[in-house]
Design a protein around this motif. Structure first.
Motif, PDB file in Angstrom:
ATOM      1  N   LEU A 281      -5.566  -2.175  -9.950  1.00  0.00           N
ATOM      2  CA  LEU A 281      -5.780  -2.747  -8.893  1.00  0.00           C
ATOM      3  C   LEU A 281      -4.572  -2.570  -7.930  1.00  0.00           C
ATOM      4  CD1 LEU A 281      -7.598  -6.238  -9.748  1.00  0.00           C
ATOM      5  CD2 LEU A 281      -8.501  -4.121  -8.696  1.00  0.00           C
ATOM      6  N   GLY A 282      -3.432  -2.512  -8.633  1.00  0.00           N
ATOM      7  CA  GLY A 282      -2.294  -2.330  -7.877  1.00  0.00           C
ATOM      8  C   GLY A 282      -2.378  -0.889  -7.349  1.00  0.00           C
ATOM      9  N   GLY A 283      -2.718  -0.036  -8.024  1.00  0.00           N
ATOM     10  CA  GLY A 283      -2.866   1.316  -7.731  1.00  0.00           C
ATOM     11  C   GLY A 283      -3.960   1.582  -6.574  1.00  0.00           C
ATOM     12  N   THR A 284      -5.258   0.760  -6.622  1.00  0.00           N
ATOM     13  CA  THR A 284      -6.282   1.120  -5.564  1.00  0.00           C
ATOM     14  C   THR A 284      -5.632   0.134  -4.264  1.00  0.00           C
ATOM     15  OG1 THR A 284      -7.735   0.681  -7.298  1.00  0.00           O
ATOM     16  CG2 THR A 284      -8.464  -0.176  -4.971  1.00  0.00           C
ATOM     17  N   LEU A 285      -4.688  -0.948  -4.291  1.00  0.00           N
ATOM     18  CA  LEU A 285      -4.289  -1.400  -3.152  1.00  0.00           C
ATOM     19  C   LEU A 285      -3.210  -0.399  -2.412  1.00  0.00           C
ATOM     20  CD1 LEU A 285      -3.743  -5.455  -4.255  1.00  0.00           C
ATOM     21  CD2 LEU A 285      -5.420  -4.203  -2.470  1.00  0.00           C
ATOM     22  N   ALA A 286      -2.497   0.164  -3.340  1.00  0.00           N
ATOM     23  CA  ALA A 286      -1.517   0.993  -2.956  1.00  0.00           C
ATOM     24  C   ALA A 286      -2.175   2.254  -2.092  1.00  0.00           C
ATOM     25  CB  ALA A 286      -0.832   1.537  -3.781  1.00  0.00           C
ATOM     26  N   SER A 287      -3.336   2.982  -2.909  1.00  0.00           N
ATOM     27  CA  SER A 287      -3.742   3.941  -2.057  1.00  0.00           C
ATOM     28  C   SER A 287      -4.401   3.719  -0.936  1.00  0.00           C
ATOM     29  CB  SER A 287      -5.076   4.554  -3.113  1.00  0.00           C
ATOM     30  OG  SER A 287      -6.177   3.441  -3.339  1.00  0.00           O
ATOM     31  N   ALA A 288      -5.113   2.566  -0.891  1.00  0.00           N
ATOM     32  CA  ALA A 288      -5.967   2.081   0.548  1.00  0.00           C
ATOM     33  C   ALA A 288      -4.527   1.743   1.666  1.00  0.00           C
ATOM     34  CB  ALA A 288      -6.421   0.656   0.476  1.00  0.00           C
ATOM     35  N   ALA A 289      -3.559   1.367   1.113  1.00  0.00           N
ATOM     36  CA  ALA A 289      -2.433   1.088   2.068  1.00  0.00           C
ATOM     37  C   ALA A 289      -1.691   2.433   2.671  1.00  0.00           C
ATOM     38  CB  ALA A 289      -1.164   0.367   1.369  1.00  0.00           C
ATOM     39  N   VAL A 290      -1.683   3.429   1.758  1.00  0.00           N
ATOM     40  CA  VAL A 290      -1.354   4.639   2.056  1.00  0.00           C
ATOM     41  C   VAL A 290      -2.435   5.410   3.198  1.00  0.00           C
ATOM     42  CG1 VAL A 290      -1.185   7.225   1.438  1.00  0.00           C
ATOM     43  CG2 VAL A 290      -0.139   5.531   0.057  1.00  0.00           C
ATOM     44  N   ALA A 291      -3.558   5.100   3.002  1.00  0.00           N
ATOM     45  CA  ALA A 291      -4.700   5.560   4.044  1.00  0.00           C
ATOM     46  C   ALA A 291      -4.282   4.892   5.455  1.00  0.00           C
ATOM     47  CB  ALA A 291      -5.882   5.202   3.428  1.00  0.00           C
ATOM     48  N   VAL A 292      -3.827   3.741   5.392  1.00  0.00           N
ATOM     49  CA  VAL A 292      -3.535   3.168   6.784  1.00  0.00           C
ATOM     50  C   VAL A 292      -2.084   3.603   7.137  1.00  0.00           C
ATOM     51  CG1 VAL A 292      -2.955   0.786   7.903  1.00  0.00           C
ATOM     52  CG2 VAL A 292      -4.956   1.198   6.299  1.00  0.00           C
ATOM     53  N   ILE A 293      -1.138   3.588   6.208  1.00  0.00           N
ATOM     54  CA  ILE A 293       0.222   3.669   6.674  1.00  0.00           C
ATOM     55  C   ILE A 293       0.503   4.994   6.943  1.00  0.00           C
ATOM     56  CG2 ILE A 293       2.713   3.420   5.770  1.00  0.00           C
ATOM     57  CD1 ILE A 293       1.853   0.926   4.585  1.00  0.00           C
ATOM     58  N   TYR A 294       0.288   5.938   6.208  1.00  0.00           N
ATOM     59  CA  TYR A 294       0.644   7.460   6.516  1.00  0.00           C
ATOM     60  C   TYR A 294       0.172   8.036   7.904  1.00  0.00           C
ATOM     61  CZ  TYR A 294       2.044  12.128   5.617  1.00  0.00           C
ATOM     62  OH  TYR A 294       2.672  13.420   5.804  1.00  0.00           O
ATOM     63  N   PRO A 295      -1.138   7.765   8.144  1.00  0.00           N
ATOM     64  CA  PRO A 295      -1.317   8.337   9.699  1.00  0.00           C
ATOM     65  C   PRO A 295      -0.451   7.392  10.968  1.00  0.00           C
ATOM     66  CG  PRO A 295      -3.348   7.752   8.629  1.00  0.00           C
ATOM     67  CD  PRO A 295      -2.228   7.216   7.814  1.00  0.00           C
ATOM     68  N   ALA A 296       0.019   6.379  10.627  1.00  0.00           N
ATOM     69  CA  ALA A 296       0.849   5.590  11.789  1.00  0.00           C
ATOM     70  C   ALA A 296       2.444   5.677  11.247  1.00  0.00           C
ATOM     71  CB  ALA A 296       0.685   4.147  11.574  1.00  0.00           C
ATOM     72  N   GLY A 297       2.821   5.975  10.148  1.00  0.00           N
ATOM     73  CA  GLY A 297       4.062   5.943   9.775  1.00  0.00           C
ATOM     74  C   GLY A 297       4.558   7.131   9.229  1.00  0.00           C
ATOM     75  N   GLY A 298       3.565   8.145   8.727  1.00  0.00           N
ATOM     76  CA  GLY A 298       4.174   9.124   8.001  1.00  0.00           C
ATOM     77  C   GLY A 298       4.978   8.954   6.702  1.00  0.00           C
ATOM     78  N   TRP A 299       5.448  10.056   6.302  1.00  0.00           N
ATOM     79  CA  TRP A 299       6.058  10.128   4.828  1.00  0.00           C
ATOM     80  C   TRP A 299       7.129   8.971   4.825  1.00  0.00           C
ATOM     81  CZ3 TRP A 299       5.371  11.410   0.302  1.00  0.00           C
ATOM     82  CH2 TRP A 299       6.273  11.476  -0.581  1.00  0.00           C
ATOM     83  N   LEU A 300       8.004   8.897   5.920  1.00  0.00           N
ATOM     84  CA  LEU A 300       8.996   7.819   5.783  1.00  0.00           C
ATOM     85  C   LEU A 300       8.256   6.356   5.661  1.00  0.00           C
ATOM     86  CD1 LEU A 300      11.600   8.869   8.360  1.00  0.00           C
ATOM     87  CD2 LEU A 300      11.743   8.897   5.843  1.00  0.00           C
ATOM     88  N   GLY A 301       7.053   6.228   6.321  1.00  0.00           N
ATOM     89  CA  GLY A 301       6.549   5.029   6.195  1.00  0.00           C
ATOM     90  C   GLY A 301       6.230   4.620   4.727  1.00  0.00           C
ATOM     91  N   VAL A 302       5.433   5.671   3.959  1.00  0.00           N
ATOM     92  CA  VAL A 302       5.006   5.346   2.639  1.00  0.00           C
ATOM     93  C   VAL A 302       6.025   5.109   1.783  1.00  0.00           C
ATOM     94  CG1 VAL A 302       2.687   6.479   3.012  1.00  0.00           C
ATOM     95  CG2 VAL A 302       4.562   7.923   2.154  1.00  0.00           C
TER      96      VAL A 302
END
Length: 394
Positions: A353-374
């Motif tokens: 569940l931690g991994g699932t939440l993390a992958s969903a967060a990456v799908a949101v954060i990477y387009p907005a904040g890029g590599w430094l964001g993740v």
């Protein structure tokens, strides 16, 4: 009679051949849910979807895996395990073949979710190995089997990258289906019958998982730490494909897949961590592992412009995560030997569940904040883990 008996717990031994078979099984099964990671950009281009949408394939596999951990893995205490493992491997072969033939992105995502469900057979194999092992070797055996699991996770990236480069991404899932069929046959011939340790009905069996969580404070602590470790691991391996496929790197699937080899250094940590666990040094392993996990994100942050820093950061993170995983599992399997599959369910559901939440967060954060964001996200998650570890024991 428990599978831990028969001679005595100390005299019992699993044997090297069976340990290696279970390590290969774990690695091959869990690899199925990671084949898509280095292919996200390629699959997205094939179906005309963006990187953020393609990243949801990882979420689909993690959701399926977490659901199976909650609903299927407890059956390892209720059913004969060799038969259960064989059936799940055969089912996994079928859904992998469906993924290889998927005509659209939606159907591919559905098939990959089912791949996640059936690939949870890896988490039936780990407590199976713990049950077949004697007390004197259990930590080392679990460490070896978990080495196979980590090699599968990270080796999947390299294999998938090369196969996709030269044969296309569909061949990756087709070849994996064939491997599952082969393993089903070998497991049927190579493992002993392992009697169930529980006679309760299935609904009651599931309720006892919650009872274990309520009763064991150390299990709850390790569940939280498992979620942190898997969250950091998933943040890295979900987003690194986007970094390496775009500027300034612009690598193809084969080169992107090679970065999985950097993470394989973590597999070397598993037997050592297992030996330390057998000798009672779990707290030291966890403390050092969490510090290294947090420090790795500083190196990974520099990886946006330095491939050397990126590789070192990958190695440090995976070493830390593997050491943490082995220590956690060594501790929780000693809490209730008759309920190891249910203990695995509680721990791994939390982790994934931690991994699932993390992958969903990456799908949101990477387009907005890029590599430094993740990387910032990963660093915050790791610091949360340190906070959990140093909370007072109850």
């Amino acid at each position: 009679m428990s599978a831990d008996t028969g001679t005595t717990a100390q005299q019992q031994t699993i044997g090297r051949a069976r340990t290696l078979l279970l390590a290969v099984l774990c690695g091959a099964a869990v690899a199925n849910i990671y084949y898509a990671q280095p292919l996200l950009h390629t699959i997205g281009a094939a179906f005309g979807v963006g990187d953020g949408t393609a990243g949801l394939l990882v979420t689909a596999s993690q959701v399926g895996y977490a659901a199976a951990l909650a609903l299927l893995v407890p059956l390892g205490d209720l059913l004969e395990r060799r038969r259960l493992v064989t059936v799940l491997l055969a089912a996994c072969a079928v859904v992998l073949a469906l993924a290889a033939a998927a005509p659209g992105f939606g159907l591919l995502a559905a098939a990959i979710a089912l791949v996640g469900v059936t690939s949870a057979v890896a988490q039936i194999a780990v407590p199976l190995a713990a049950s077949l092992a004697g007390n004197h070797e259990r930590g080392q055996v679990v460490g070896t089997v978990m080495s196979g699991l980590l090699i599968g996770i990270l080796g999947a990236r390299t294999v998938a990258g090369f196969v996709a480069e030269f044969g296309g991404w569909r061949w990756v899932f087709g070849a994996a289906a064939g491997l599952m069929v082969l393993l089903a046959v070998v497991v049927r011939l190579g493992l002993p019958v392992v009697p169930p340790t529980e006679t309760a009905t299935y609904p009651r069996l599931l309720r006892t998982v919650l009872g274990l969580v309520r009763r064991e404070p150390e299990l709850r602590r390790r569940m939280a730490l498992g979620a942190v470790g898997m969250g950091c691991f998933t943040i890295l391996w979900t987003s690194i494909d986007f970094l390496l496929s775009g500027p300034p790197y612009g690598f193809g699937p084969a080169v992107v897949g090679l970065f999985g080899l950097a993470g394989l250094a973590g597999a070397l940590m598993a037997p050592l961590a297992g030996k330390l666990a057998d000798r009672g040094h779990q707290r030291l392993v966890v403390t050092l592992g969490l510090v290294a996990l947090a420090a790795s994100w500083s190196l990974l942050g520099l990886g946006g412009v330095s491939v050397v820093a990126l590789i070192v950061g990958v190695v440090v993170l995976d070493l830390a995560q593997q050491a943490l995983q082995i220590s956690h599992q060594s501790v929780i399997y000693a809490l209730a030997p008759e309920a190891r599959s249910r203990i695995t369910t509680a721990y791994m559901v939390s982790a994934f569940l931690g991994g699932t939440l993390a992958s969903a967060a990456v799908a949101v954060i990477y387009p907005a904040g890029g590599w430094l964001g993740v990387c910032l996200l990963g660093g915050v998650v790791a610091l949360v883990g340190l906070g959990v570890w140093f909370l007072p024991r109850t």
